[in-house]
Enzyme design. Sequence first.
Site, PDB file in Angstrom:
ATOM      1  N   ASP A  10       0.320  -1.563  -0.143  1.00 20.14           N
ATOM      2  CA  ASP A  10       0.261   0.046   0.185  1.00 20.14           C
ATOM      3  C   ASP A  10       0.688   0.981  -0.122  1.00 20.14           C
ATOM      4  OD1 ASP A  10      -1.351  -1.890   0.880  1.00 20.14           O
ATOM      5  OD2 ASP A  10      -3.241  -1.199   1.468  1.00 20.14           O
ATOM      6  N   HIS A  70     -10.297   1.137  -0.077  1.00 20.41           N
ATOM      7  CA  HIS A  70     -11.045   2.828  -0.687  1.00 20.41           C
ATOM      8  C   HIS A  70     -10.457   3.185  -2.099  1.00 20.41           C
ATOM      9  CE1 HIS A  70      -9.579   3.024   3.661  1.00 20.41           C
ATOM     10  NE2 HIS A  70      -8.509   2.603   3.881  1.00 20.41           N
ATOM     11  N   HIS A 179      -3.215  -4.639   2.962  1.00 20.78           N
ATOM     12  CA  HIS A 179      -4.782  -3.870   4.162  1.00 20.78           C
ATOM     13  C   HIS A 179      -3.749  -3.893   4.642  1.00 20.78           C
ATOM     14  CE1 HIS A 179      -8.013  -2.578   5.092  1.00 20.78           C
ATOM     15  NE2 HIS A 179      -8.232  -3.645   6.011  1.00 20.78           N
ATOM     16  N   HIS A 181      -0.617  -3.145   6.531  1.00 25.89           N
ATOM     17  CA  HIS A 181       0.650  -2.362   6.251  1.00 25.89           C
ATOM     18  C   HIS A 181       1.524  -2.700   7.333  1.00 25.89           C
ATOM     19  CE1 HIS A 181      -2.287   1.814   4.757  1.00 25.89           C
ATOM     20  NE2 HIS A 181      -2.334   0.841   4.119  1.00 25.89           N
TER      21      HIS A 181
END
Length: 265
Positions: A10, A70, A179, A181
Amino acid sequence: MAMNILCAGDVVGTPGRLAIADALKTIVPDRNIACAIVNAENVSSGSGITPPLYEKLIKSGVNLMTLGDHIYRRREIIATLETSPQVVRPANLPSTAPGREFAIYETEGGVSVAVFALLGRLFMKPQADCPFKAADRVLAKIPGEVKVIVCDMHAEATSEKIAMGWHLDGRVSIMFGTHTHVSTADERVLPGGTGYITDLGMTGPHEGVLGRDKSRVLQAMVHAIPTRFDVATDDVLTCGIIAEVDPHSGRCLHIERLRWPYHAP
Ligand SMILES: [Fe+2]
Ligand SMILES: [Fe+2]
């Protein structure tokens, strides 16, 4: 001859975008990277992606892009999702959701690399269908001559990602998770030939909370005061993996973790 594929987790905000551009500039030639894949769901101030940011990532050497929960946070990306051949939406969103279920990039060496993405359902918003059935459906659609296939399982729960790794073992070249992180230390080649890691980790500022300013997050968590979570600034890293893949069989031969510090000029 085997090919090298770089996957980065990400990308958070401007620090993450500058970090991946800097990392690719060095690593792509040094490690002979044939294809760079990133999850870009957090590039717009920590949430979502806009068309100009999409273009900047492509210009910096990203070949294929995945997104996550997102994805539609910045609605202006929808037209790009419907037209660009280099970005995918999670395949288990409703069939009417904008974007393509898989994308294929042809490397300079002429190898086709397909990518698709899935959303987990454990501890996530409930709009996604079964990711396992969605994976089966997408794999049936990818042309048989495409041997190199990469899956991004964007999920909160380690168990769901590990289960997906076993579900896809021998059917994809690489399955990485995103997702959370936070990178995991479990990279391995599964017995069927799938390179696997539960989470690539984040490309962005690590002196914070999942890429956000730590004082803001602490204000919310310690004192229960709602506040805007600005993107953090320091300890910026590109996190992901480099995998060596046999382009003829699609089997992953080797997988290693990547943790590449970024120092602003
Ligand atoms: Fe994310
Ligand atoms: Fe996410």
